[in-house]
Structure formats: C-alpha cells, structure tokens
Motif scaffolding. Structure first.
Motif, short mmCIF file in Angstrom:
data_model
loop_
_atom_site.label_atom_id
_atom_site.label_comp_id
_atom_site.label_asym_id
_atom_site.label_seq_id
_atom_site.Cartn_x
_atom_site.Cartn_y
_atom_site.Cartn_z
N SER A 195 -4.46 12.76 -43.87
CA SER A 195 -3.41 12.69 -42.85
C SER A 195 -2.98 14.12 -42.52
O SER A 195 -3.34 15.08 -43.22
CB SER A 195 -2.20 11.94 -43.41
OG SER A 195 -1.54 12.74 -44.37
N THR A 196 -2.14 14.26 -41.50
CA THR A 196 -1.75 15.61 -41.08
C THR A 196 -0.96 16.33 -42.18
O THR A 196 -1.19 17.52 -42.44
CB THR A 196 -0.96 15.57 -39.75
OG1 THR A 196 0.12 14.65 -39.87
CG2 THR A 196 -1.85 15.15 -38.60
N SER A 197 -0.05 15.64 -42.86
CA SER A 197 0.70 16.33 -43.92
C SER A 197 -0.18 16.64 -45.12
O SER A 197 0.01 17.66 -45.80
CB SER A 197 1.92 15.52 -44.36
OG SER A 197 2.87 15.58 -43.34
N THR B 13 10.22 14.82 -35.50
CA THR B 13 9.11 15.20 -34.61
C THR B 13 7.77 15.06 -35.34
O THR B 13 7.65 15.46 -36.49
CB THR B 13 9.26 16.65 -34.10
OG1 THR B 13 9.03 17.56 -35.17
CG2 THR B 13 10.63 16.92 -33.53
N HIS B 14 6.80 14.50 -34.65
CA HIS B 14 5.47 14.39 -35.25
C HIS B 14 4.73 15.72 -35.12
O HIS B 14 4.99 16.51 -34.21
CB HIS B 14 4.66 13.26 -34.58
CG HIS B 14 3.38 12.99 -35.30
ND1 HIS B 14 2.20 13.57 -34.94
CD2 HIS B 14 3.13 12.27 -36.41
CE1 HIS B 14 1.25 13.20 -35.80
NE2 HIS B 14 1.79 12.39 -36.70
N ASN B 15 3.80 15.93 -36.04
CA ASN B 15 3.01 17.17 -36.08
C ASN B 15 2.20 17.45 -34.81
O ASN B 15 1.67 18.55 -34.65
CB ASN B 15 2.02 17.13 -37.25
CG ASN B 15 2.70 17.26 -38.59
OD1 ASN B 15 3.66 17.99 -38.73
ND2 ASN B 15 2.20 16.54 -39.59
N ALA C 161 -10.43 17.30 -41.75
CA ALA C 161 -10.56 16.32 -40.66
C ALA C 161 -9.68 15.09 -40.90
O ALA C 161 -9.44 14.70 -42.04
CB ALA C 161 -12.01 15.89 -40.51
N HIS C 162 -9.22 14.52 -39.81
CA HIS C 162 -8.39 13.30 -39.88
C HIS C 162 -9.31 12.08 -39.95
O HIS C 162 -10.35 12.05 -39.26
CB HIS C 162 -7.49 13.22 -38.63
CG HIS C 162 -6.36 12.27 -38.79
ND1 HIS C 162 -6.51 10.91 -38.63
CD2 HIS C 162 -5.06 12.48 -39.14
CE1 HIS C 162 -5.33 10.33 -38.86
NE2 HIS C 162 -4.44 11.26 -39.16
N PRO C 163 -8.96 11.07 -40.77
CA PRO C 163 -9.86 9.92 -40.91
C PRO C 163 -10.02 9.05 -39.66
O PRO C 163 -10.80 8.10 -39.68
CB PRO C 163 -9.24 9.12 -42.07
CG PRO C 163 -7.83 9.58 -42.15
CD PRO C 163 -7.80 10.99 -41.68
N GLU C 164 -9.33 9.38 -38.58
CA GLU C 164 -9.58 8.67 -37.32
C GLU C 164 -10.84 9.20 -36.62
O GLU C 164 -11.25 8.68 -35.58
CB GLU C 164 -8.38 8.81 -36.37
CG GLU C 164 -7.17 8.01 -36.82
CD GLU C 164 -5.96 8.24 -35.93
OE1 GLU C 164 -6.11 8.77 -34.82
OE2 GLU C 164 -4.85 7.90 -36.36
N CYS C 165 -11.46 10.26 -37.18
CA CYS C 165 -12.71 10.79 -36.59
C CYS C 165 -13.88 9.87 -36.98
O CYS C 165 -13.80 9.11 -37.95
CB CYS C 165 -12.99 12.19 -37.10
SG CYS C 165 -11.78 13.42 -36.61
N ASP D 274 4.16 13.81 -40.83
CA ASP D 274 3.18 12.78 -40.48
C ASP D 274 3.88 11.42 -40.39
O ASP D 274 5.08 11.31 -40.65
CB ASP D 274 2.00 12.78 -41.47
CG ASP D 274 2.37 12.27 -42.86
OD1 ASP D 274 3.55 11.99 -43.13
OD2 ASP D 274 1.45 12.17 -43.68
N SER D 275 3.12 10.39 -40.06
CA SER D 275 3.72 9.08 -39.82
C SER D 275 4.44 8.55 -41.05
O SER D 275 5.54 8.00 -40.94
CB SER D 275 2.65 8.07 -39.42
OG SER D 275 1.90 8.56 -38.37
N LEU D 276 3.83 8.72 -42.22
CA LEU D 276 4.43 8.18 -43.44
C LEU D 276 5.73 8.92 -43.77
O LEU D 276 6.77 8.31 -44.01
CB LEU D 276 3.45 8.28 -44.62
CG LEU D 276 3.96 7.70 -45.93
CD1 LEU D 276 4.27 6.21 -45.78
CD2 LEU D 276 2.95 7.89 -47.06
#
Ligand code: 13P
Length: 316
Positions: A227-229, A36-38, A210-214, A53-55
């Motif tokens: 990343s989230t993790s 499950t993703h975060n 903050a996530h780097p997609e911001c 997280d994805s990784l």
C-alpha cells in the motif's frame, strides 16, 4: 474531458497563501479535521491534518473527535468515513470524484458472483461502494488484504472484489481458493511491464516499489509490493537511496517530501488518477465555508457496511 491543473500552475503564490489562511481559519471555526490521501495534489497534502493510505485514514476517521470530517480523496473514502461516524458531518470537496474500482462493480454483479460461489466468504476492498460493502462479509485495504483473507479460518474459499489484480496478488499469499471479479484500477492496470523494464534499466541501483493494483507481470519485477503507506515505511527501512515508484504520481511528492535526501522516479508519467486531482484549494475552502457537499449513506446500508469495516478494523 475535464482540464486538470495538476501542477496548480493557474494559482499564484499570493492567492494560494490567502486560500491556505482561509482554510486554516475555517478549519478551526468548524472544528474540522482534514484527511488527505497520498494521491492528492501537493498543496492539498500539505494542508491536511493527516495524509495517508486508505487504512490509516479509515482508522483516523473512526477515532476523530472533530465535528466535521473534510475528506480530500475520492467518494468511497468519504463514504467509509460517513459509515464509521454517524454523528459527524462528512464533506467531500469534489463530490464527483469517483474510482473505477468502486464504480465498475454493481451490487447486482456482486449478487450474481455470490450465487455462483455460495461457500465463499466475500472480502471487499475498501475501493467499493457502500452498497457493495453492505453485501460483503469483511472489508480490506491494500495494506491488510492478505491478513484479512488469511484471518477467515472458517472458510476455504473467498470471493475477492472488486480489484482483480489485488485479489490475484492475495491468491499468491494464501492457501484459500480465491475467486475474482473482472474490475481494475485504470491508473494502475495501464502500467505495462515494458515501462517498468525501461525504468529499471535507466536506474539499475533503484528499488522498484509497486502497488498491488498493478498487473501480475509488473509486480513480478518489483522489489517490494505494498500500500502507499507501506511504501513510505519501506523507503525509510530499506537502506536504499533510489526508488522507482509504481503507483499514482501523487505518491512521488509524498515520498520526496518525507525523504528529501533520496531520489524517486515515477515508473510512468501516465499513472495519474484524475479523480484524485479534482480537489483544489479553492474547492476545499468553499467546502469548509459552506459545509457542503455532504456525503451520507442510507442508515440501512450504513449499518451493514459498518459491520464489514468493523471486522476489518479488528484485524491488526
Ligand atoms: P492505498 O490504500 O495504498 O493508499 O491505495 C488506495 C488506492 O485507492 C489505490 O488506488
């Protein structure tokens, strides 16, 4: 627009309990692993074998002994699991769960960009379709994007796709020339600098993560970008006790669960990825019962995409 019952208000405790028992039984019977993703709903995060997280989830998918990988995330994540596990059944309880990054960069657009920058290595964020991965030299996630780009010793130029904001963040941490695509994550890109400024004023002792997609102007205000993790690790290590969370709202649940003694404030309650909320306990149970919907990648594309993912996995 589809109604998304994020708080699971329409599900009684008893009904949830029954579903949870069913899911646990089916998981055993099917020799399945639930990833499950975060950003998933709380009750889905709680029932997963691994939440990450994805990784992290990519690595677990690659090393799993289960016969069935039940991916609670969005399509590109389940596709990555299918690319890495040709002998296993990969199921995605909500097959319509997309991602604006993966959906907004077509193979044709990537080919056009490649012809514009012929000397650049193509680095693609895992938030991309299998077809885009197959056309790329190497994949990355938000956890390793800077390392991946800096590992490309034979290249002075990089074409980074699809996420513009993550690519821009990477460009600040490398000497290479980085070319970007005009593609954004809706949930992160819509966060405004004013939202972050407001929350920082409200909680002056809190660290802003903050996530780097911001957007770049939001990241400039952050104490930590990851990343989230990476956020989880930072919260554990930083010594602070209050945090403003600059990513999808599901992460607030994850952090609060792991660190019940700390305070977490969502930077904006608009940071919701509806696609991440499509998987419910009912849909998860149905998926394990029927072993559908299966996610498959055509073999020719899978083999090429796997090369890009394998190159990434070799980097720490
Ligand atoms: P993470 O790899 O940090 O979990 O991010 C995944 C994602 O899709 C962000 O929008």
């Amino acid at each position: 627009m589809m109604f998304v019952d994020i708080d699971n208000k329409n599900c009684s405790f008893e009904k949830n309990q029954k579903l949870v028992e069913n899911i646990r039984r089916l998981k055993k019977e099917r020799n399945a692993i639930i990833l499950t993703h975060n950003y998933q709903r709380p009750e889905i995060q709680d029932i997963g074998d691994h939440c990450g997280d994805s990784l992290g989830l990519c690595r677990i998918a690659a090393s799993s002994n289960a016969d069935v990988i039940c991916f609670c995330g969005v399509r590109f994540m389940a596709e990555s699991a299918a690319i890495l596990n040709p002998g296993k059944k990969v199921i995605l309880p909500a097959p319509e769960a997309g991602c604006s990054l993966a959906d907004d960069l077509s193979i044709e657009t990537l080919r056009t960009l490649k012809s514009k920058y012929p000397n650049a290595a193509v680095v693609c964020y895992v938030n991309s379709s299998a077809g885009v991965k197959a056309e790329s030299d190497i994949c990355c996630t938000s956890a390793n994007a800077v390392q991946v780009v800096n590992s490309l010793k034979d290249y002075e130029e990089v074409l980074f796709v699809p996420d513009h904001n993550l690519g821009h963040y990477v460009s600040l941490h490398t000497d290479k020339k980085v070319y970007l695509a005009e593609v954004y994550c809706n949930a992160h890109h819509d966060l405004e600098k004013a939202d972050a400024v407001r929350l920082k004023k409200l909680h002056p002792n809190a660290k802003f993560i903050a996530h780097p997609e911001c957007k770049p102007e939001v990241l400039e205000l952050a104490d930590f970008v990851s990343s989230t993790s990476g956020m989880s690790k930072y919260v554990g290590d930083s010594g602070a006790r209050e945090f403003i969370v600059g990513t999808e709202i599901g992460m607030v649940y994850r952090l609060q669960k792991d660190f019940p003694e700390y305070l977490f404030y969502p930077v904006s309650d608009k940071m919701i990825c509806n696609d991440m909320k499509l998987i419910t306990l009912e849909r998860l149970a149905y998926s394990l019962e029927t072993l559908t919907p299966v996610v498959e990648v055509p073999e020719k594309i899978r083999l090429k995409a796997k090369q890009a993912l394998d190159r990434m996995m070799k980097i720490k």
